[in-house]
Design a protein around this motif. Structure first.
Motif, PDB file in Angstrom:
ATOM      1  N   UNK A  45       0.827  -1.197   0.000  1.00 60.27           N
ATOM      2  CA  UNK A  45       0.000   0.000   0.000  1.00 60.27           C
ATOM      3  C   UNK A  45       0.864   1.251   0.000  1.00 60.27           C
ATOM      4  N   UNK A  46       0.598   2.153  -0.935  1.00 60.75           N
ATOM      5  CA  UNK A  46       1.371   3.388  -1.070  1.00 60.75           C
ATOM      6  C   UNK A  46       0.411   4.557  -1.252  1.00 60.75           C
ATOM      7  N   UNK A  47       0.943   5.770  -1.122  1.00 61.70           N
ATOM      8  CA  UNK A  47       0.120   6.969  -1.202  1.00 61.70           C
ATOM      9  C   UNK A  47       0.007   7.485  -2.635  1.00 61.70           C
ATOM     10  N   UNK A  48      -1.152   8.046  -2.958  1.00 62.10           N
ATOM     11  CA  UNK A  48      -1.314   8.751  -4.227  1.00 62.10           C
ATOM     12  C   UNK A  48      -0.806  10.185  -4.141  1.00 62.10           C
ATOM     13  N   UNK A  80       7.647 -11.089  -5.707  1.00 60.76           N
ATOM     14  CA  UNK A  80       6.685 -10.411  -6.561  1.00 60.76           C
ATOM     15  C   UNK A  80       5.880  -9.434  -5.716  1.00 60.76           C
ATOM     16  N   UNK A  81       5.580  -8.256  -6.269  1.00 57.16           N
ATOM     17  CA  UNK A  81       4.778  -7.291  -5.518  1.00 57.16           C
ATOM     18  C   UNK A  81       3.943  -6.452  -6.461  1.00 57.16           C
ATOM     19  N   UNK A  82       2.807  -6.012  -5.945  1.00 60.07           N
ATOM     20  CA  UNK A  82       1.909  -5.121  -6.667  1.00 60.07           C
ATOM     21  C   UNK A  82       1.724  -3.881  -5.799  1.00 60.07           C
ATOM     22  N   UNK A  83       2.016  -2.705  -6.350  1.00 63.17           N
ATOM     23  CA  UNK A  83       1.826  -1.459  -5.621  1.00 63.17           C
ATOM     24  C   UNK A  83       0.363  -1.045  -5.712  1.00 63.17           C
ATOM     25  N   UNK A  84      -0.181  -0.663  -4.551  1.00 61.63           N
ATOM     26  CA  UNK A  84      -1.612  -0.344  -4.457  1.00 61.63           C
ATOM     27  C   UNK A  84      -1.754   1.101  -3.997  1.00 61.63           C
ATOM     28  N   UNK A  85      -1.807   2.074  -4.930  1.00 63.76           N
ATOM     29  CA  UNK A  85      -1.872   3.493  -4.545  1.00 63.76           C
ATOM     30  C   UNK A  85      -3.262   3.871  -4.040  1.00 63.76           C
ATOM     31  N   UNK A 102       2.162  -4.715   3.089  1.00 62.98           N
ATOM     32  CA  UNK A 102       3.080  -3.679   3.546  1.00 62.98           C
ATOM     33  C   UNK A 102       2.449  -2.311   3.342  1.00 62.98           C
ATOM     34  N   UNK A 103       2.978  -1.334   4.072  1.00 60.27           N
ATOM     35  CA  UNK A 103       2.609   0.062   3.876  1.00 60.27           C
ATOM     36  C   UNK A 103       3.871   0.903   3.786  1.00 60.27           C
ATOM     37  N   UNK A 226       4.682  -3.527   8.255  1.00 56.78           N
ATOM     38  CA  UNK A 226       3.879  -4.706   7.935  1.00 56.78           C
ATOM     39  C   UNK A 226       3.272  -5.278   9.201  1.00 56.78           C
ATOM     40  N   UNK A 227       2.056  -5.775   9.077  1.00 56.45           N
ATOM     41  CA  UNK A 227       1.431  -6.553  10.148  1.00 56.45           C
ATOM     42  C   UNK A 227       1.695  -8.034   9.914  1.00 56.45           C
ATOM     43  N   UNK A 228       1.697  -8.436   8.664  1.00 58.08           N
ATOM     44  CA  UNK A 228       1.743  -9.851   8.310  1.00 58.08           C
ATOM     45  C   UNK A 228       3.148 -10.449   8.235  1.00 58.08           C
ATOM     46  N   UNK A 229       4.156  -9.641   7.915  1.00 57.70           N
ATOM     47  CA  UNK A 229       5.449 -10.203   7.500  1.00 57.70           C
ATOM     48  C   UNK A 229       6.636  -9.636   8.276  1.00 57.70           C
ATOM     49  N   UNK A 230       6.751  -9.949   9.557  1.00 58.09           N
ATOM     50  CA  UNK A 230       7.903  -9.438  10.308  1.00 58.09           C
ATOM     51  C   UNK A 230       9.242  -9.911   9.755  1.00 58.09           C
ATOM     52  N   UNK A 231       9.288 -11.141   9.229  1.00 55.30           N
ATOM     53  CA  UNK A 231      10.561 -11.649   8.712  1.00 55.30           C
ATOM     54  C   UNK A 231      10.975 -10.937   7.433  1.00 55.30           C
ATOM     55  N   UNK A 232       9.996 -10.530   6.627  1.00 54.46           N
ATOM     56  CA  UNK A 232      10.351  -9.784   5.424  1.00 54.46           C
ATOM     57  C   UNK A 232      10.794  -8.364   5.767  1.00 54.46           C
ATOM     58  N   UNK A 233      10.258  -7.810   6.851  1.00 50.92           N
ATOM     59  CA  UNK A 233      10.761  -6.511   7.321  1.00 50.92           C
ATOM     60  C   UNK A 233      12.230  -6.668   7.729  1.00 50.92           C
ATOM     61  N   UNK A 234      12.555  -7.752   8.430  1.00 50.10           N
ATOM     62  CA  UNK A 234      13.950  -8.017   8.797  1.00 50.10           C
ATOM     63  C   UNK A 234      14.815  -8.193   7.549  1.00 50.10           C
ATOM     64  N   UNK A 235      14.255  -8.841   6.544  1.00 52.45           N
ATOM     65  CA  UNK A 235      14.999  -9.053   5.302  1.00 52.45           C
ATOM     66  C   UNK A 235      15.243  -7.729   4.573  1.00 52.45           C
ATOM     67  N   UNK A 236      14.265  -6.851   4.609  1.00 53.75           N
ATOM     68  CA  UNK A 236      14.425  -5.529   4.016  1.00 53.75           C
ATOM     69  C   UNK A 236      15.523  -4.755   4.750  1.00 53.75           C
ATOM     70  N   UNK A 237      15.525  -4.822   6.081  1.00 53.83           N
ATOM     71  CA  UNK A 237      16.572  -4.158   6.852  1.00 53.83           C
ATOM     72  C   UNK A 237      17.954  -4.687   6.458  1.00 53.83           C
ATOM     73  N   UNK A 238      18.047  -6.005   6.277  1.00 59.18           N
ATOM     74  CA  UNK A 238      19.332  -6.595   5.889  1.00 59.18           C
ATOM     75  C   UNK A 238      19.761  -6.100   4.510  1.00 59.18           C
TER      76      UNK A 238
END
Length: 257
Positions: A45-48, A80-85, A102-103, A226-238
């Protein structure tokens, strides 16, 4: 590997695939899916809101520095990801109703009432930013009415608002804010300093903005959440820690230090 080549390879893996499969809105980012990748397309989820150079909509496509950085991460992580403005209020509602993976951007201080009772995982700071009350260079008199975008949290002026020193006007877009400022309907705007100055300079009739000295700039960070993906947040930090040259190249391409 040099910085430009590394960045090019990361972004190219997204762009090559998206050329043949990207939807009309241009908001899908592709990378090869590995055995360890999430099985479905992630929804970001992203901002317009026009927040160039950080992010903005261009021909219905989510664009800007945030897009380049997130695309580089997705390519590196084989996701894979889809941006949702969405407009800011709807973005917060969908995120807090667990309808998004994600937001971006997010901050623990934003819309705390909507987040009550939720466990939200935040990345390390992605961009450090400053917000301030911006006025026209030739503004005369007191600043009583300040405009901002509907749904935005305004921590830098919360004390002035609670005291009744200023009133807040909320609108849906940056250009509307600048028109109201130019016409004198509001005295100032509360906004990201860099973004406001760029938007004012890009107008057909440019405006010269300066920071109101009576209220100090408010400095904080944009995070991926993210609410759903704490491990992917950690992966992004890495990814952010291990690829400083990629981050630096993206920032420099938008003239940010």
């Amino acid at each position: 590997m040099n910085t430009v080549l590394h960045l090019g390879l990361l972004i190219l893996s997204c762009l090559t695939l998206s050329t043949t499969a990207e939807p009309l809105a241009g908001n899908q980012a592709f990378a090869p899916v590995s055995a360890n990748a999430a099985p479905d397309t992630l929804l970001i989820g992203v901002e317009t809101t026009d927040y160039a150079p950080y992010y903005h909509m261009q021909d219905e496509r989510y664009s800007g520095m945030a897009r380049d950085l997130l695309d580089a991460f997705l390519a590196d992580a084989h996701l894979l990801a889809d941006y949702h403005p969405l407009p800011v209020p709807r973005l917060f509602l969908q995120f807090t109703h667990n309808q998004l993976d994600f937001k971006f951007p997010d901050n623990p201080q934003w819309s705390e009432n909507l987040k009550a009772g939720l466990t939200i995982h935040y990345s390390q700071p992605v961009f450090q930013v400053s917000e301030a009350v911006m006025i026209l260079n030739d503004h005369q008199g007191p600043v009583r009415n300040v405009g901002t975008i509907m749904g935005f949290t305004t921590p830098g002026i919360s004390s002035a608002l609670s005291r009744g020193d200023i009133a807040l006007t909320e609108v849906t877009g940056m250009e509307q804010l600048l028109k109201m400022l130019d016409s004198g309907r509001i005295d100032g705007i509360y906004f990201n300093v860099r973004v406001a100055q760029e938007a004012a300079a890009r107008r057909t009739q440019p405006l010269q903005l300066t920071m109101l000295k009576d209220i100090a700039p408010y400095r904080y960070a944009y995070h991926l959440s993210s609410i759903r993906h704490p491990r992917l947040i950690e992966r992004f930090d890495r990814f952010m820690r291990e690829n400083p040259e990629v981050i630096r190249a993206i920032r420099q391409s938008y003239d940010l230090p």
